[in-house]
Structure formats: structure tokens, C-alpha cells
Design an enzyme around this catalytic site. Structure first.
Site, PDB file in Angstrom:
ATOM      1  N   ASP A  61      25.604 -40.546  -8.534  1.00 53.89           N
ATOM      2  CA  ASP A  61      25.578 -40.690  -7.063  1.00 53.89           C
ATOM      3  C   ASP A  61      24.561 -39.747  -6.424  1.00 53.89           C
ATOM      4  O   ASP A  61      24.549 -39.578  -5.209  1.00 53.89           O
ATOM      5  CB  ASP A  61      26.973 -40.420  -6.482  1.00 53.89           C
ATOM      6  CG  ASP A  61      27.420 -38.989  -6.722  1.00 53.89           C
ATOM      7  OD1 ASP A  61      26.710 -38.247  -7.445  1.00 53.89           O
ATOM      8  OD2 ASP A  61      28.474 -38.595  -6.194  1.00 53.89           O
ATOM      9  N   GLU A  65      24.344 -36.443  -6.680  1.00 52.13           N
ATOM     10  CA  GLU A  65      24.716 -35.025  -6.524  1.00 52.13           C
ATOM     11  C   GLU A  65      24.130 -34.246  -7.701  1.00 52.13           C
ATOM     12  O   GLU A  65      23.755 -34.837  -8.720  1.00 52.13           O
ATOM     13  CB  GLU A  65      26.242 -34.880  -6.455  1.00 52.13           C
ATOM     14  CG  GLU A  65      26.769 -35.369  -5.119  1.00 52.13           C
ATOM     15  CD  GLU A  65      28.262 -35.197  -4.959  1.00 52.13           C
ATOM     16  OE1 GLU A  65      28.931 -34.679  -5.876  1.00 52.13           O
ATOM     17  OE2 GLU A  65      28.768 -35.616  -3.898  1.00 52.13           O
ATOM     18  N   ARG A 113       5.706 -24.797   6.073  1.00 55.21           N
ATOM     19  CA  ARG A 113       4.836 -24.995   7.239  1.00 55.21           C
ATOM     20  C   ARG A 113       5.600 -24.953   8.552  1.00 55.21           C
ATOM     21  O   ARG A 113       5.034 -24.705   9.593  1.00 55.21           O
ATOM     22  CB  ARG A 113       4.058 -26.300   7.092  1.00 55.21           C
ATOM     23  CG  ARG A 113       2.897 -26.119   6.132  1.00 55.21           C
ATOM     24  CD  ARG A 113       2.188 -27.413   5.868  1.00 55.21           C
ATOM     25  NE  ARG A 113       3.026 -28.328   5.129  1.00 55.21           N
ATOM     26  CZ  ARG A 113       2.764 -29.622   4.956  1.00 55.21           C
ATOM     27  NH1 ARG A 113       1.688 -30.130   5.488  1.00 55.21           N
ATOM     28  NH2 ARG A 113       3.563 -30.385   4.253  1.00 55.21           N
ATOM     29  N   GLN A 114       6.889 -25.210   8.488  1.00 58.07           N
ATOM     30  CA  GLN A 114       7.691 -25.109   9.725  1.00 58.07           C
ATOM     31  C   GLN A 114       8.173 -23.663   9.815  1.00 58.07           C
ATOM     32  O   GLN A 114       9.329 -23.337   9.566  1.00 58.07           O
ATOM     33  CB  GLN A 114       8.856 -26.109   9.685  1.00 58.07           C
ATOM     34  CG  GLN A 114       9.651 -26.198  10.986  1.00 58.07           C
ATOM     35  CD  GLN A 114       8.882 -26.819  12.147  1.00 58.07           C
ATOM     36  OE1 GLN A 114       8.028 -27.672  11.950  1.00 58.07           O
ATOM     37  NE2 GLN A 114       9.161 -26.380  13.372  1.00 58.07           N
ATOM     38  N   HIS A 138       2.445 -21.285   2.698  1.00 53.01           N
ATOM     39  CA  HIS A 138       1.846 -21.406   4.022  1.00 53.01           C
ATOM     40  C   HIS A 138       2.438 -20.444   5.058  1.00 53.01           C
ATOM     41  O   HIS A 138       1.757 -20.070   6.009  1.00 53.01           O
ATOM     42  CB  HIS A 138       1.954 -22.835   4.529  1.00 53.01           C
ATOM     43  CG  HIS A 138       1.239 -23.009   5.817  1.00 53.01           C
ATOM     44  ND1 HIS A 138      -0.132 -23.098   5.874  1.00 53.01           N
ATOM     45  CD2 HIS A 138       1.676 -23.008   7.087  1.00 53.01           C
ATOM     46  CE1 HIS A 138      -0.498 -23.187   7.132  1.00 53.01           C
ATOM     47  NE2 HIS A 138       0.576 -23.132   7.888  1.00 53.01           N
ATOM     48  N   LYS A 173      -8.363 -25.395  14.346  1.00 49.30           N
ATOM     49  CA  LYS A 173      -7.679 -26.684  14.265  1.00 49.30           C
ATOM     50  C   LYS A 173      -6.534 -26.749  15.256  1.00 49.30           C
ATOM     51  O   LYS A 173      -5.777 -25.801  15.402  1.00 49.30           O
ATOM     52  CB  LYS A 173      -7.131 -26.799  12.841  1.00 49.30           C
ATOM     53  CG  LYS A 173      -6.335 -28.017  12.545  1.00 49.30           C
ATOM     54  CD  LYS A 173      -6.030 -28.100  11.055  1.00 49.30           C
ATOM     55  CE  LYS A 173      -4.680 -27.542  10.700  1.00 49.30           C
ATOM     56  NZ  LYS A 173      -4.325 -27.735   9.304  1.00 49.30           N
ATOM     57  N   ASP A 217      -8.493 -24.676   1.291  1.00 47.90           N
ATOM     58  CA  ASP A 217      -7.246 -24.697   2.054  1.00 47.90           C
ATOM     59  C   ASP A 217      -6.097 -24.467   1.081  1.00 47.90           C
ATOM     60  O   ASP A 217      -6.305 -24.480  -0.138  1.00 47.90           O
ATOM     61  CB  ASP A 217      -7.092 -26.036   2.800  1.00 47.90           C
ATOM     62  CG  ASP A 217      -6.197 -25.910   4.032  1.00 47.90           C
ATOM     63  OD1 ASP A 217      -5.590 -24.844   4.241  1.00 47.90           O
ATOM     64  OD2 ASP A 217      -6.088 -26.898   4.788  1.00 47.90           O
ATOM     65  N   GLY A 247      -3.850 -35.168   4.102  1.00 46.69           N
ATOM     66  CA  GLY A 247      -5.302 -35.140   3.906  1.00 46.69           C
ATOM     67  C   GLY A 247      -6.077 -34.967   5.196  1.00 46.69           C
ATOM     68  O   GLY A 247      -7.289 -34.732   5.182  1.00 46.69           O
TER      69      GLY A 247
HETATM   70  C1  R5P Z   1      -1.972 -26.021   7.514  1.00 42.79           C
HETATM   71  O1  R5P Z   1      -1.053 -26.177   8.186  1.00 42.79           O
HETATM   72  C2  R5P Z   1      -2.229 -26.045   6.047  1.00 42.79           C
HETATM   73  O2  R5P Z   1      -2.979 -24.945   5.685  1.00 42.79           O
HETATM   74  C3  R5P Z   1      -2.943 -27.302   5.649  1.00 42.79           C
HETATM   75  O3  R5P Z   1      -4.182 -27.333   6.305  1.00 42.79           O
HETATM   76  C4  R5P Z   1      -2.158 -28.502   6.010  1.00 42.79           C
HETATM   77  O4  R5P Z   1      -0.831 -28.325   5.688  1.00 42.79           O
HETATM   78  C5  R5P Z   1      -2.684 -29.727   5.340  1.00 42.79           C
HETATM   79  O5  R5P Z   1      -1.970 -30.828   5.816  1.00 42.79           O
HETATM   80  P1  R5P Z   1      -2.681 -32.216   5.991  1.00 42.79           P
HETATM   81  O6  R5P Z   1      -3.290 -32.560   4.659  1.00 42.79           O
HETATM   82  O7  R5P Z   1      -1.575 -33.144   6.384  1.00 42.79           O
HETATM   83  O8  R5P Z   1      -3.692 -32.050   7.070  1.00 42.79           O
END
Ligand code: R5P
Length: 322
Positions: free
Chosen positions: A40, A42, A111-112, A145, A218, A245, A251
Site C-alpha cells: 500500500d 507505506e 529551495r523553499q 540550495h 534572476k 548552477d 531547466g
Molecule cells: C535556484 O533557485 C537554483 O539555484 C536553480 O537555479 C534552480 O533551482 C533551477 O531550477 P529551474 O531549472 O527550474 O530553473
């Protein structure tokens, strides 16, 4: 001292290979842990008690999403490996491990790490609280990150990550060495499209001796859309460009950076990242921009995993364990 140390791996993506590679290089014992899922879905975990009680455990568990072979292209989400990580850590504690270090080659939810919009969860903080509560001694991550409120990670230095001793290992130097030695690129223009990844410039400069390092600013509009404040006056005519990166997810970031370099006349663009999630057809779309080579590690194994991560992690651990 090392007789008491045992390396164990969870079922996270490539974790066994990485764990075995670390154990081999450090001549530490590797032992098997059973981790699977019930029908299931788990999670089931069983630890080898004799290799846990009174031992210093080095537990490798990656939390990258996994391709689900039996169901075509669907992915097993990060939360499954995370849950397994928590359950296993609790068992180590119950079975009285002397010390628990964890290595998370790909750290999900990193990332969050900020409340971008009021009311949002800071996922990295929640995970750190769980790890602390489960009594880990030290956390090792790889080009994670989280660099804002929750961690302010710096490479090669211990940080207090909400009460957890944390150490972030970088693969950037190994990626740079591959670019120099195997691709024969020297003194390129380096582009760093994500602000948080800025410290990489320092790490690679003695290897690649970049002609210039360009930081792009960015702005992420949504999960799928980013905008760069572009450097309009720049001329990259005839230049080799290397984009660094931490990861490729959808991407969007590196695709935009590559298009930027091509627009400015670059003759060759290489992308260097630690983790390649390649959501949907990210790899295909990136190659379409004209990128000649993608150089990545095997934290998420794939066609571009030219740099194995185990020796890099082992190298950092060696300095710490010796
Ligand atoms: C930034 O937030 C990270 O260093 C990367 O640039 C990012 O996570 C890449 O995510 P994506 O490929 O969706 O742009």
C-alpha cells in the site's frame, strides 16, 4: 577509531552506490539496511542492530525523486525518501547508536527556504526541526540550495542549521577540473545565473582561471518562468562560456542563461551543475539552445553524470574523521 564507524544506505536514489563508494574510499565497513515499501506504499525499514548499537553511523539517504519503472515515467516523490529518512533515524536512536551523521546528497525542499509570499511554509526549516528532534549529530549536504534564512550555508565550514551541525560539500571544483582536463576549456567566461550560487566563483577560480565571471540577476515569476536582468553591453563573440548552477529542475534558469550567452555571440556553451532533475524534457530543451556539453555529478544519475560524487564526499569526510 574507525572500527566503530559503519556506513549504511537508505533506498533513496543512488544512495547505495554513493554509500559503498564512500565506505570503500575511507576503508570503513558498509552494512546493509533493509528499506522497502509495503504494497500500500507505506514504508518498511529494518536496521542491522549489531551494526547500530554503540556505533558511529554514517547514513546516506538521498531525497531526489525517483523514476518509477513499473509505472512508466511517473516519479516517486521526494517525500517518500524523506519519510524513510525520518523513520530510519528514529530506529537508530531507539537502538542506541553512539553517533549519527547523515549524508543527504540531494536535499529535497531546500529551495523553499524563505517565506516568499506570506503564509508559505519554510520547508527547509521544518525538515531541520525533524532532523534535530530525531537526534542526529551532523548533517552533510552537497551543493544544497538553502542559503537564506534557514541555513546561510557556506562551503567547507560548519554551520548551525537551526540547531543541527551542518556541512555543505561542493562539487564545483570537481566539475571545473572535468571541464578543464576532459573538455580542454581554460579561462572561459563563467556565468552564474542564480544569486545563491555566487560563492562558486571563488571555488573554481584557481582551476578554470575565468576571463570574467558574470552574475545574472534572476527574478522567478513562477515555478516555470524566470526573468533575467540582462547585461546588455556584453560581447561574448568567439568565447567559451561555462554556466554554473547548483541544479537543473525545469531547466528554465540554465536555458535562459544559455540563450543569453548565444545571443551575445558565444562560440561554445557548457553547463555545469551538481544535480540534474530534468523535469519533463528539460535536457532536450537545454541542448536545443546549442549547449555543447552538460557536466553533472551522479547525485541524480544520468547521461551527464561525468563526475562521481562519492570521492568528493569521502574527501570531505576524511578531513573530518581523521
Ligand atoms: C535556484 O533557485 C537554483 O539555484 C536553480 O537555479 C534552480 O533551482 C533551477 O531550477 P529551474 O531549472 O527550474 O530553473
Amino acid at each position: 577509531m574507525l572500527e566503530d564507524v559503519v556506513v549504511l544506505a537508505g533506498s533513496g536514489l543512488n544512495s547505495t552506490k554513493i554509500a559503498k563508494g564512500i565506505a570503500e574510499r575511507l576503508t570503513i565497513r558498509y552494512s546493509n539496511l533493509e528499506a522497502s515499501t509495503f504494497p500500500d506504499s507505506e514504508i518498511y525499514v529494518r536496521v542491522p542492530v549489531k551494526d547500530v548499537t554503540g556505533k558511529h553511523i554514517i547514513y546516506v539517504q538521498s531525497t531526489a525523486p525517483k523514476e518509477q519503472k513499473q509505472k512508466g515515467k511517473e516519479r516517486i516523490p521526494q517525500s517518500q525518501s524523506l519519510m524513510e529518512l525520518f523513520l530510519t533515524l528514529d530506529t537508530f536512536k531507539e537502538k542506541k547508536a553512539k553517533m549519527v551523521d547523515i549524508i543527504v546528497p540531494y536535499f529535497a525542499h531546500a529551495r523553499q527556504d524563505k517565506e516568499f509570499n506570506t503564509g508559505e511554509i519554510i520547508s527547509t526549516r521544518t525538515i531541520a526541526k525533524m532532523l534535530k528532534g530525531l537526534g542526529i549529530n551532523r548533517l552533510f549536504t552537497v551543493d544544497v540550495h538553502a542559503h537564506r534564512e534557514t541555513g546561510a550555508y557556506q562551503f567547507g565550514r560548519w554551520k548551525n542549521f537551526l540547531g543541527v551541525q551542518a556541512y555543505n560539500i561542493t562539487a564545483a571544483r570537481a566539475l571545473a577540473r572535468y571541464i578543464k582536463n576532459d573538455l580542454g576549456i581554460q579561462s572561459p567566461i563563467v556565468i552564474i545565473p542564480d544569486e545563491g550560487h555566487r560563492p562558486i566563483a571563488e571555488k573554481i577560480k584557481d582551476i578554470l582561471t575565468p576571463e570574467t565571471v558574470i552574475f545574472l540577476y534572476k527574478k522567478r515569476i513562477s515555478a516555470k518562468l524566470v526573468r533575467f536582468k540582462r547585461v546588455e553591453t556584453l560581447n561574448l563573440k568567439g568565447k567559451d562560456v561555462v554556466i554554473f548552477d547548483d541544479m537543473i529542475s525545469t531547466g528554465t534558469t540554465v536555458i535562459n542563461a544559455s540563450e543569453f550567452a548565444m545571443d551575445k555571440g558565444a562560440r561554445n556553451v557548457v553547463v555545469a551543475v551538481t544535480h540534474t532533475l530534468y523535469i519533463n524534457d528539460a535536457r532536450k530543451r537545454l541542448l536545443k539552445t546549442g549547449v555543447s556539453e552538460i557536466v553533472a555529478t551522479d547525485t541524480i544519475p544520468g547521461k551527464d553524470s561525468h563526475v562521481p560524487i562519492a570521492p568528493i564526499i569521502a574527501g570531505s569526510l576524511k578531513e573530518i574523521l581523521d
